[in-house]
Write a protein that holds these residues in place. Structure first.
Motif, PDB file in Angstrom:
ATOM      1  N   HIS A  53      16.587  20.427   4.595  1.00  0.00           N
ATOM      2  CA  HIS A  53      16.831  20.724   5.337  1.00  0.00           C
ATOM      3  C   HIS A  53      16.639  22.240   5.592  1.00  0.00           C
ATOM      4  CE1 HIS A  53      19.257  17.484   5.106  1.00  0.00           C
ATOM      5  NE2 HIS A  53      18.989  17.539   3.436  1.00  0.00           N
ATOM      6  N   ILE A  54      16.227  23.056   6.448  1.00  0.00           N
ATOM      7  CA  ILE A  54      16.481  24.169   7.247  1.00  0.00           C
ATOM      8  C   ILE A  54      17.793  24.322   8.030  1.00  0.00           C
ATOM      9  CG2 ILE A  54      15.183  25.652   8.528  1.00  0.00           C
ATOM     10  CD1 ILE A  54      13.009  23.396   8.215  1.00  0.00           C
ATOM     11  N   SER A  79      16.662  19.027   9.903  1.00  0.00           N
ATOM     12  CA  SER A  79      15.781  18.847   9.061  1.00  0.00           C
ATOM     13  C   SER A  79      15.167  17.701   9.236  1.00  0.00           C
ATOM     14  CB  SER A  79      17.230  17.188   8.377  1.00  0.00           C
ATOM     15  OG  SER A  79      18.341  17.568   7.960  1.00  0.00           O
ATOM     16  N   LEU A  80      14.309  17.830   8.207  1.00  0.00           N
ATOM     17  CA  LEU A  80      13.017  17.072   7.927  1.00  0.00           C
ATOM     18  C   LEU A  80      12.583  16.147   7.518  1.00  0.00           C
ATOM     19  CD1 LEU A  80      10.481  20.231   8.322  1.00  0.00           C
ATOM     20  CD2 LEU A  80      11.912  19.361  10.315  1.00  0.00           C
ATOM     21  N   ASN A  81      11.839  15.043   7.891  1.00  0.00           N
ATOM     22  CA  ASN A  81      12.377  13.771   6.960  1.00  0.00           C
ATOM     23  C   ASN A  81      10.865  13.416   6.517  1.00  0.00           C
ATOM     24  OD1 ASN A  81      11.945  10.027   7.016  1.00  0.00           O
ATOM     25  ND2 ASN A  81      14.110  10.999   5.961  1.00  0.00           N
ATOM     26  N   CYS A  82      10.820  12.671   5.363  1.00  0.00           N
ATOM     27  CA  CYS A  82       9.673  12.037   4.643  1.00  0.00           C
ATOM     28  C   CYS A  82      10.510  10.841   3.975  1.00  0.00           C
ATOM     29  CB  CYS A  82       9.191  13.248   3.834  1.00  0.00           C
ATOM     30  SG  CYS A  82       7.556  12.712   2.877  1.00  0.00           S
ATOM     31  N   SER A  83       9.696   9.508   4.012  1.00  0.00           N
ATOM     32  CA  SER A  83       9.955   8.991   4.148  1.00  0.00           C
ATOM     33  C   SER A  83       8.247   8.197   2.865  1.00  0.00           C
ATOM     34  CB  SER A  83      10.245   7.435   5.046  1.00  0.00           C
ATOM     35  OG  SER A  83      11.576   7.654   6.108  1.00  0.00           O
ATOM     36  N   TYR A  84       8.538   6.914   2.099  1.00  0.00           N
ATOM     37  CA  TYR A  84       7.693   7.135   0.709  1.00  0.00           C
ATOM     38  C   TYR A  84       7.510   5.941   0.458  1.00  0.00           C
ATOM     39  CZ  TYR A  84      10.712   8.162  -3.067  1.00  0.00           C
ATOM     40  OH  TYR A  84      12.020   7.474  -3.679  1.00  0.00           O
ATOM     41  N   GLU A  97      16.609  23.965  -3.586  1.00  0.00           N
ATOM     42  CA  GLU A  97      16.654  25.438  -2.503  1.00  0.00           C
ATOM     43  C   GLU A  97      15.747  26.080  -3.363  1.00  0.00           C
ATOM     44  OE1 GLU A  97      22.315  24.601  -2.735  1.00  0.00           O
ATOM     45  OE2 GLU A  97      20.727  26.501  -1.163  1.00  0.00           O
ATOM     46  N   LYS A  98      15.236  27.146  -1.594  1.00  0.00           N
ATOM     47  CA  LYS A  98      14.472  28.512  -1.859  1.00  0.00           C
ATOM     48  C   LYS A  98      14.907  28.833  -0.492  1.00  0.00           C
ATOM     49  CE  LYS A  98       9.709  30.086  -2.057  1.00  0.00           C
ATOM     50  NZ  LYS A  98       8.746  29.862  -1.876  1.00  0.00           N
ATOM     51  N   GLU A  99      15.563  30.096  -0.469  1.00  0.00           N
ATOM     52  CA  GLU A  99      16.209  31.135   1.036  1.00  0.00           C
ATOM     53  C   GLU A  99      16.510  29.833   1.754  1.00  0.00           C
ATOM     54  OE1 GLU A  99      12.589  34.139  -0.099  1.00  0.00           O
ATOM     55  OE2 GLU A  99      12.447  32.968   1.836  1.00  0.00           O
ATOM     56  N   ARG A 100      15.836  29.820   2.680  1.00  0.00           N
ATOM     57  CA  ARG A 100      16.850  28.774   3.750  1.00  0.00           C
ATOM     58  C   ARG A 100      16.785  27.370   3.656  1.00  0.00           C
ATOM     59  NH1 ARG A 100      15.093  33.347   5.899  1.00  0.00           N
ATOM     60  NH2 ARG A 100      13.244  31.927   6.158  1.00  0.00           N
ATOM     61  N   LEU A 101      15.384  27.159   3.025  1.00  0.00           N
ATOM     62  CA  LEU A 101      15.367  25.401   2.386  1.00  0.00           C
ATOM     63  C   LEU A 101      15.998  24.816   1.710  1.00  0.00           C
ATOM     64  CD1 LEU A 101      12.106  26.097   3.166  1.00  0.00           C
ATOM     65  CD2 LEU A 101      12.883  25.254   5.039  1.00  0.00           C
ATOM     66  N   GLU A 140       0.374  -1.103   0.258  1.00  0.00           N
ATOM     67  CA  GLU A 140       0.496   0.345   0.646  1.00  0.00           C
ATOM     68  C   GLU A 140       0.853   1.456  -0.070  1.00  0.00           C
ATOM     69  OE1 GLU A 140      -2.546   0.085   3.566  1.00  0.00           O
ATOM     70  OE2 GLU A 140      -3.143   2.119   2.646  1.00  0.00           O
ATOM     71  N   ASP A 141       0.431   1.558  -0.467  1.00  0.00           N
ATOM     72  CA  ASP A 141       1.096   3.508  -0.654  1.00  0.00           C
ATOM     73  C   ASP A 141       1.696   4.185   0.712  1.00  0.00           C
ATOM     74  OD1 ASP A 141       0.115   3.988  -5.125  1.00  0.00           O
ATOM     75  OD2 ASP A 141       1.675   2.608  -3.650  1.00  0.00           O
ATOM     76  N   GLN A 142       3.122   4.567   0.850  1.00  0.00           N
ATOM     77  CA  GLN A 142       2.518   5.489   2.205  1.00  0.00           C
ATOM     78  C   GLN A 142       3.456   6.410   2.310  1.00  0.00           C
ATOM     79  OE1 GLN A 142       2.418   2.491   5.576  1.00  0.00           O
ATOM     80  NE2 GLN A 142       1.837   3.864   7.197  1.00  0.00           N
ATOM     81  N   VAL A 143       2.695   7.181   3.352  1.00  0.00           N
ATOM     82  CA  VAL A 143       3.964   8.665   3.360  1.00  0.00           C
ATOM     83  C   VAL A 143       4.267   8.714   4.751  1.00  0.00           C
ATOM     84  CG1 VAL A 143       4.814  11.198   2.598  1.00  0.00           C
ATOM     85  CG2 VAL A 143       3.889   9.305   1.253  1.00  0.00           C
ATOM     86  N   THR A 144       5.193   9.048   5.969  1.00  0.00           N
ATOM     87  CA  THR A 144       5.044   8.968   6.790  1.00  0.00           C
ATOM     88  C   THR A 144       6.734   9.889   6.979  1.00  0.00           C
ATOM     89  OG1 THR A 144       4.569   6.721   7.612  1.00  0.00           O
ATOM     90  CG2 THR A 144       6.056   7.750   8.958  1.00  0.00           C
ATOM     91  N   GLN A 145       5.616  11.414   7.560  1.00  0.00           N
ATOM     92  CA  GLN A 145       6.802  12.206   8.349  1.00  0.00           C
ATOM     93  C   GLN A 145       7.219  12.130   9.736  1.00  0.00           C
ATOM     94  OE1 GLN A 145       3.954  15.993   5.713  1.00  0.00           O
ATOM     95  NE2 GLN A 145       6.571  16.357   6.864  1.00  0.00           N
ATOM     96  N   SER A 146       8.615  12.597  10.147  1.00  0.00           N
ATOM     97  CA  SER A 146       8.760  12.811  11.170  1.00  0.00           C
ATOM     98  C   SER A 146      10.678  13.437  10.957  1.00  0.00           C
ATOM     99  CB  SER A 146       9.755  11.040  11.410  1.00  0.00           C
ATOM    100  OG  SER A 146      10.797  10.761  10.655  1.00  0.00           O
ATOM    101  N   PRO A 147      10.279  14.405  12.359  1.00  0.00           N
ATOM    102  CA  PRO A 147       9.754  14.269  13.044  1.00  0.00           C
ATOM    103  C   PRO A 147       7.900  14.839  13.511  1.00  0.00           C
ATOM    104  CG  PRO A 147      10.923  15.726  14.413  1.00  0.00           C
ATOM    105  CD  PRO A 147      11.191  15.823  12.673  1.00  0.00           C
ATOM    106  N   GLU A 148       7.053  14.653  14.065  1.00  0.00           N
ATOM    107  CA  GLU A 148       5.626  15.509  14.534  1.00  0.00           C
ATOM    108  C   GLU A 148       5.479  16.353  14.582  1.00  0.00           C
ATOM    109  OE1 GLU A 148       3.533  11.227  15.320  1.00  0.00           O
ATOM    110  OE2 GLU A 148       3.079  12.879  16.920  1.00  0.00           O
ATOM    111  N   ALA A 149       6.859  16.880  15.421  1.00  0.00           N
ATOM    112  CA  ALA A 149       6.868  18.425  15.788  1.00  0.00           C
ATOM    113  C   ALA A 149       9.157  18.541  16.251  1.00  0.00           C
ATOM    114  CB  ALA A 149       5.801  18.508  16.798  1.00  0.00           C
ATOM    115  N   LEU A 150       8.323  19.461  15.934  1.00  0.00           N
ATOM    116  CA  LEU A 150      10.106  20.257  16.654  1.00  0.00           C
ATOM    117  C   LEU A 150      10.250  21.621  16.494  1.00  0.00           C
ATOM    118  CD1 LEU A 150      12.964  19.296  15.778  1.00  0.00           C
ATOM    119  CD2 LEU A 150      12.333  20.033  13.582  1.00  0.00           C
ATOM    120  N   ARG A 151      10.938  21.834  17.399  1.00  0.00           N
ATOM    121  CA  ARG A 151      11.060  23.242  18.266  1.00  0.00           C
ATOM    122  C   ARG A 151      12.756  23.553  17.977  1.00  0.00           C
ATOM    123  NH1 ARG A 151       7.880  26.216  21.118  1.00  0.00           N
ATOM    124  NH2 ARG A 151       6.237  24.482  21.345  1.00  0.00           N
TER     125      ARG A 151
END
Lengths: 114, 113
Positions: free
Chosen positions: B74-75, B20-25, B58-62, B1-12
């Motif tokens: 990556h931020i 860095s934010l992760n997106c596994s697919y 890339e776009k500015e800080r991203l 089944e197609d699935q996308v998982t992002q981590s972490p759920e929240a980041l401060r």
């Protein structure tokens, strides 16, 4: 302003009622997509129209229906509303199926069913 | 089944603290991957499209990167105005060969001054 206009911004209605949400896509965009977003389920694709024709269907309930008119604006009709239908409803549009420039989203309609 | 998982759920983060934010697919026949930014009460705003492993944008800080199994956002030296929820979506094909987007639940980023 993204160029995609959704009305109304907020809607409060009672269970069992029927509401209509309206979307005007960005000028030149032929595709319109409807999404539902709730806190626990994220963005859920409902339905896509392309130049007036239904193109793809997602997790849209039978109580929900949509159409796209000749002027390309679209309406999402929600009937026999339940408490669980409370959510943000987004409309998005795209010029090339979203291939190069993604989808442009409106600001959404927040539906509260009481 | 197609699935996308992002981590972490929240980041401060503190202002200036890169991360860095992760997106596994898990998607059969990936046709592309989108990154969006969503501010509270607003619609998602398109950031990037990535098409093939090794691609970077890339776009500015991203900066977004893509491998065969995941994508990273990556931020660098974030500012408070970067606070938002970041969503990724994988582009796949359904049984009728139509494009469909598989969305992650997002990472909520808060950057403290």
């Amino acid at each position: 302003d993204s160029g995609v206009t959704q009305t109304p911004k907020h809607l409060i209605t009672a269970t069992g009622q029927r509401v209509t949400l309206r979307c005007s896509p960005r000028s030149g965009d032929l595709s319109v997509y409807w999404y539902q977003q709730s806190l626990d389920q994220g963005l859920q694709f409902l339905i896509q129209y392309y130049n007036g024709e239904e193109r793809a269907k997602g997790n849209i309930l039978e109580r929900f229906s949509a159409q796209q008119f000749p002027d390309l604006h679209s309406e999402l009709n929600l009937s026999s509303l339940e408490l669980g239908d409370s959510a943000l409803y987004f409309c998005a549009s795209s010029v090339d199926g979203g291939i190069n420039y993604g989808y442009t989203f409106g600001s959404g309609t927040r539906l509260t069913v009481v | 089944e197609d699935q996308v998982t992002q981590s972490p759920e929240a980041l401060r983060l503190q202002e200036g603290e890169s991360s860095s934010l992760n997106c596994s697919y898990t998607v059969s026949g990936l046709r592309g991957l989108f990154w969006y930014r969503q501010d509270p009460g607003k619609g998602p705003e398109f950031l990037f499209t990535l098409y093939s492993a090794g691609e970077e944008k890339e776009k500015e800080r991203l900066k977004a990167t893509l491998t065969k199994k995941e994508s990273f956002l990556h931020i660098t030296a974030p500012k408070p105005e970067d606070s938002a929820t970041y969503l990724c979506a994988a582009v796949a094909r359904d049984a009728g060969n139509n494009r469909k987007l598989i969305w992650g639940l997002g990472t909520s980023l808060a950057v403290n001054p």
